[in-house]
Design an enzyme around this catalytic site. Structure first.
Site, short mmCIF file in Angstrom:
data_model
loop_
_atom_site.label_atom_id
_atom_site.label_comp_id
_atom_site.label_asym_id
_atom_site.label_seq_id
_atom_site.Cartn_x
_atom_site.Cartn_y
_atom_site.Cartn_z
N ASP A 1 8.78 8.65 -1.63
CA ASP A 1 9.88 9.58 -1.85
C ASP A 1 9.78 10.77 -0.91
O ASP A 1 9.89 11.92 -1.32
CB ASP A 1 9.84 10.04 -3.32
CG ASP A 1 11.19 10.48 -3.80
OD1 ASP A 1 12.18 10.17 -3.12
OD2 ASP A 1 11.25 11.15 -4.84
N VAL A 2 9.53 10.48 0.35
CA VAL A 2 9.26 11.52 1.34
C VAL A 2 10.15 11.26 2.56
O VAL A 2 10.34 10.11 2.95
CB VAL A 2 7.77 11.46 1.77
CG1 VAL A 2 7.50 12.37 2.95
CG2 VAL A 2 6.86 11.78 0.60
N ASP B 1 10.83 5.59 8.59
CA ASP B 1 12.23 6.02 8.47
C ASP B 1 12.85 6.10 9.86
O ASP B 1 12.15 6.32 10.86
CB ASP B 1 12.30 7.40 7.79
CG ASP B 1 11.97 7.31 6.31
OD1 ASP B 1 12.07 6.20 5.75
OD2 ASP B 1 11.61 8.34 5.73
N TRP C 1 4.49 5.83 5.51
CA TRP C 1 3.52 5.45 4.49
C TRP C 1 3.37 3.94 4.50
O TRP C 1 4.26 3.20 4.93
CB TRP C 1 3.91 6.03 3.13
CG TRP C 1 4.76 5.17 2.25
CD1 TRP C 1 6.11 5.05 2.30
CD2 TRP C 1 4.31 4.36 1.17
NE1 TRP C 1 6.54 4.21 1.31
CE2 TRP C 1 5.45 3.77 0.61
CE3 TRP C 1 3.07 4.07 0.64
CZ2 TRP C 1 5.37 2.91 -0.47
CZ3 TRP C 1 2.99 3.21 -0.45
CH2 TRP C 1 4.13 2.64 -0.99
N1 ABN Z 1 11.52 7.67 2.96
C1 ABN Z 1 12.87 7.74 2.60
C2 ABN Z 1 13.30 9.06 2.08
C3 ABN Z 1 13.92 9.94 2.93
C4 ABN Z 1 14.32 11.18 2.45
C5 ABN Z 1 14.09 11.52 1.14
C6 ABN Z 1 13.46 10.60 0.28
C7 ABN Z 1 13.06 9.37 0.77
#
Ligand code: ABN
Length: 171
Positions: free
Chosen positions: A146-147, A117, A98
């Site tokens: 938050d992904v 990430d 993102w």
């Molecule tokens: N983007 C970092 C993250 C990884 C796993 C879960 C939440 C956030």
């Protein structure tokens, strides 16, 4: 004090005549249930969050206050054997991510930042950092931090997060 006794006796008797045991128990049950549910009600804490003074910016890429991390959520790769913009050995950078915009106080400019990430190892666990400038709720996935962006990697294990500058944001 007899008048007081008589007064309360009268009130109690008249209440007892007007109320059945079942309705009294039902009323008491409602009060007890209501009191137990009170702490579950949502509380608006946004005022408190806004009142908290922001921590001072720093030049240290292992510190959460570093300018490039204005919207990062995760373990800083600079504390996990990588750097602020590169993955630690043995991990792979996520191809999807993102994008946010951070202000660099050193030159007064805004920069477009990609929060990739690093994937392929279990969570690093060092320097957890969660900042959310201009982040949007989860229904706008590409604007939410938050992904687990390792979701498109062969090994989806999340290890840490980087902050890669893509360019200057022109006004
Ligand atoms: N983007 C970092 C993250 C990884 C796993 C879960 C939440 C956030």
């Amino acid at each position: 004090m007899q008048w007081l006794d008589r007064f309360f006796e009268g009130r109690t008797r008249s209440l007892a005549q007007r109320t059945s045991r079942r309705s009294l128990l039902a009323g008491l049950g409602q009060i007890v249930t209501g009191a137990a549910l009170l702490p579950l009600l949502p509380i608006d804490r946004s005022q408190r969050a806004e009142a908290a003074p922001p921590k001072a910016e720093t030049d240290d890429p292992t510190a959460c206050e570093y300018w490039k991390y204005c919207a990062i959520d995760g373990f800083l790769c600079s504390c996990c054997g990588g750097s602020s913009s590169s993955c630690p050995p043995g991990t792979q950078m996520s191809p999807i991510t993102w994008i946010g915009t951070c202000h660099n106080p050193a030159d007064g400019r805004d920069y477009i930042v990609s929060y990739n990430d690093c994937c392929g190892k279990t969570s690093c666990g060092n320097c957890n950092c969660n900042r959310n400038e201009r982040e949007k709720p989860m229904y706008r996935l590409s604007l939410n931090n938050d992904v687990n962006w390792c979701m498109a990697n062969t090994n989806v294990n999340y290890h840490c997060s980087t902050s890669v500058v893509l360019g200057v944001s022109e006004k």
